[in-house]
Enzyme design. Structure first.
Site, short mmCIF file in Angstrom:
data_model
loop_
_atom_site.label_atom_id
_atom_site.label_comp_id
_atom_site.label_asym_id
_atom_site.label_seq_id
_atom_site.Cartn_x
_atom_site.Cartn_y
_atom_site.Cartn_z
N GLU A 37 7.68 -6.67 -46.63
CA GLU A 37 7.41 -5.56 -45.71
C GLU A 37 8.20 -4.31 -46.09
O GLU A 37 7.69 -3.20 -46.00
CB GLU A 37 7.73 -5.95 -44.26
CG GLU A 37 6.76 -6.96 -43.66
CD GLU A 37 5.31 -6.49 -43.68
OE1 GLU A 37 5.08 -5.26 -43.68
OE2 GLU A 37 4.41 -7.34 -43.75
N TYR A 82 12.98 5.34 -52.66
CA TYR A 82 13.67 5.07 -51.38
C TYR A 82 14.75 3.99 -51.57
O TYR A 82 14.72 2.93 -50.95
CB TYR A 82 12.68 4.63 -50.31
CG TYR A 82 11.60 5.63 -50.05
CD1 TYR A 82 11.81 6.73 -49.23
CD2 TYR A 82 10.35 5.49 -50.66
CE1 TYR A 82 10.82 7.66 -49.01
CE2 TYR A 82 9.36 6.43 -50.45
CZ TYR A 82 9.59 7.50 -49.62
OH TYR A 82 8.62 8.41 -49.42
N TYR A 120 9.00 -2.20 -36.30
CA TYR A 120 7.86 -2.72 -37.06
C TYR A 120 8.25 -3.96 -37.88
O TYR A 120 7.61 -5.01 -37.79
CB TYR A 120 7.28 -1.63 -37.98
CG TYR A 120 6.42 -2.22 -39.05
CD1 TYR A 120 5.16 -2.71 -38.74
CD2 TYR A 120 6.90 -2.37 -40.36
CE1 TYR A 120 4.38 -3.32 -39.70
CE2 TYR A 120 6.12 -2.98 -41.32
CZ TYR A 120 4.88 -3.45 -40.99
OH TYR A 120 4.12 -4.07 -41.94
N ASP A 138 2.25 -0.75 -37.69
CA ASP A 138 2.45 0.17 -38.81
C ASP A 138 1.31 1.20 -38.82
O ASP A 138 0.52 1.27 -37.88
CB ASP A 138 2.52 -0.60 -40.14
CG ASP A 138 1.17 -1.18 -40.54
OD1 ASP A 138 0.23 -1.20 -39.70
OD2 ASP A 138 1.03 -1.59 -41.71
N CYS A 210 -15.62 -0.74 -30.47
CA CYS A 210 -14.86 0.42 -30.93
C CYS A 210 -15.43 1.72 -30.36
O CYS A 210 -16.58 2.07 -30.61
CB CYS A 210 -14.87 0.46 -32.45
SG CYS A 210 -14.03 1.91 -33.10
S1 SF4 Z 1 -15.63 0.19 -36.03
FE1 SF4 Z 1 -15.03 1.57 -37.64
S2 SF4 Z 1 -13.55 2.96 -36.73
FE2 SF4 Z 1 -13.77 1.23 -35.36
S3 SF4 Z 1 -12.12 -0.18 -35.91
FE3 SF4 Z 1 -13.93 -0.77 -37.09
S4 SF4 Z 1 -13.82 0.32 -39.03
FE4 SF4 Z 1 -12.39 1.28 -37.60
#
Ligand code: SF4
Length: 343
Positions: A37, A82, A120, A138, A210
């Protein structure tokens, strides 16, 4: 919240079928999760793989890391940049041995007290290695969730990130391997499907829930603040060849402080002669010069690399092969080796 609750079921099935075979994914120890990570912060997966494998082979546990000589440690990190990160890692390894018998604590609260481990990384160790219900937010995760919720809050907002971490933790599977998989499935979706520029929504297991996809406004999220403009600096870098070898010194100020360098001087218009005089060199013969650039987070270096020969070494000098093979040099300076190789 309802949308978030639906993620685990949808995403875990997808992850089990689509996950990449990565060297840090095979029943990793907390140490292995931690190393991977830290390396993956700011560096691409493909670039990290050989670094990770070499590091784990040379320093397979906290005891090996805690006692590693600094030069070897920096050499193993050379090219990742870094460097304070790997120094913090060594401090943490020493703390783990002194206070925790060399074993990473399981809970996020104690993990974040260790040097270089933030919310994180603590979440990644707790969930992936210890299989606790604990989110690790993240940039990939921020992007996925911001799009999923079409949330217009700038992702630099600390309260927003904290709230997202808490809300995600609340929808984690209870315990066990699914916790480790859920954390990694969010990383994986962000890396493979919900990419910054061209999200592949038709292949996304979250497409139906989404909100950004529903609105067809995927690339409006996540909302970012304007980046701070980079400062330009002109820098002379001197590849000083002497009868004893090529000069290397430790930087005692500015960016890359504490790292090795070919002696360098930030230019304020004084010219090569003036810059060399500042280094205590007034008799020399210039062999060649070449321009390079290097970009740091907030600074862009316009580097004039000058190869000179002089009789007296003003700094420690090393054979070229030794510099190449055993001395750690940040990428900004390592590229200057080309000036002596391209002849
Ligand atoms: S539908 Fe598209 S914008 Fe939404 S989480 Fe999935 S890839 Fe991302």
């Amino acid at each position: 919240m309802q949308r978030l609750r639906q993620i685990p079921t949808l995403l875990l099935t997808w992850y089990r079928q689509n996950k990449r075979d990565l060297p840090w994914r095979n029943n990793p120890t907390p140490y292995e999760v931690w190393v991977s990570e830290i390396m993956l912060q700011q560096t691409r997966v493909e670039a990290v793989k050989p670094y990770y494998e070499r590091f784990i082979q040379e320093l397979p546990n906290v005891w090996a890391l805690a006692t590693c000589e600094e030069e070897k440690l920096l050499k193993l990190w050379e090219g990742l940049g870094y460097y304070s990160r790997v120094r913090n890692m060594q401090k943490t390894a020493q703390t783990l041995i002194a206070n925790y018998d060399g074993v990473f604590p399981k809970d996020r609260e104690r993990l974040v007290t260790l040097s270089g481990i933030g919310e994180y990384t603590a979440g990644a160790i707790a969930s992936i290695a210890y299989q606790q219900p604990c989110s690790a937010v993240d940039g990939n995760v921020l992007r996925v969730i911001s799009r999923l919720l079409a949330n217009p809050t700038p992702i630099a907002n600390v309260a927003y990130r904290k709230q997202m971490a808490e809300e995600l933790t609340a929808v984690y599977p209870n315990e066990g391997e699914a916790c480790a998989e859920f954390t990694q499935s969010l990383f994986e979706l962000g890396a493979l499907v919900c990419k910054p520029k061209n999200p592949n929504c038709t292949a996304c297991p979250l497409a139906e829930i989404c909100e950004a996809n529903r609105q067809n406004k995927q690339t409006l999220y996540p909302v970012k603040q304007e980046k701070r403009a980079k400062r330009d600096e002109s820098v002379y870098v001197f590849v000083i060849q002497t009868p004893e070898g090529f000069c290397i010194r430790r930087r005692d100020t500015g960016v890359l402080k504490g790292m090795n360098e070919f002696p360098s001087v930030v230019s304020h218009g004084e010219g090569v002669e003036g810059a060399l005089f500042a280094l205590g060199i007034d008799e020399y013969r210039e062999v060649k010069r070449q321009r390079f650039t290097h970009i740091f987070t907030h600074i862009r270096w316009d580097m004039t690399c000058v190869w000179i020969r002089t009789d007296v070494a003003p700094f420690d000098a090393y054979a070229l092969d030794e510099i190449k093979e055993s001395i750690s040099l940040p990428t900004a300076f390592r590229q200057c080796l080309r000036i002596v190789e391209d002849v």
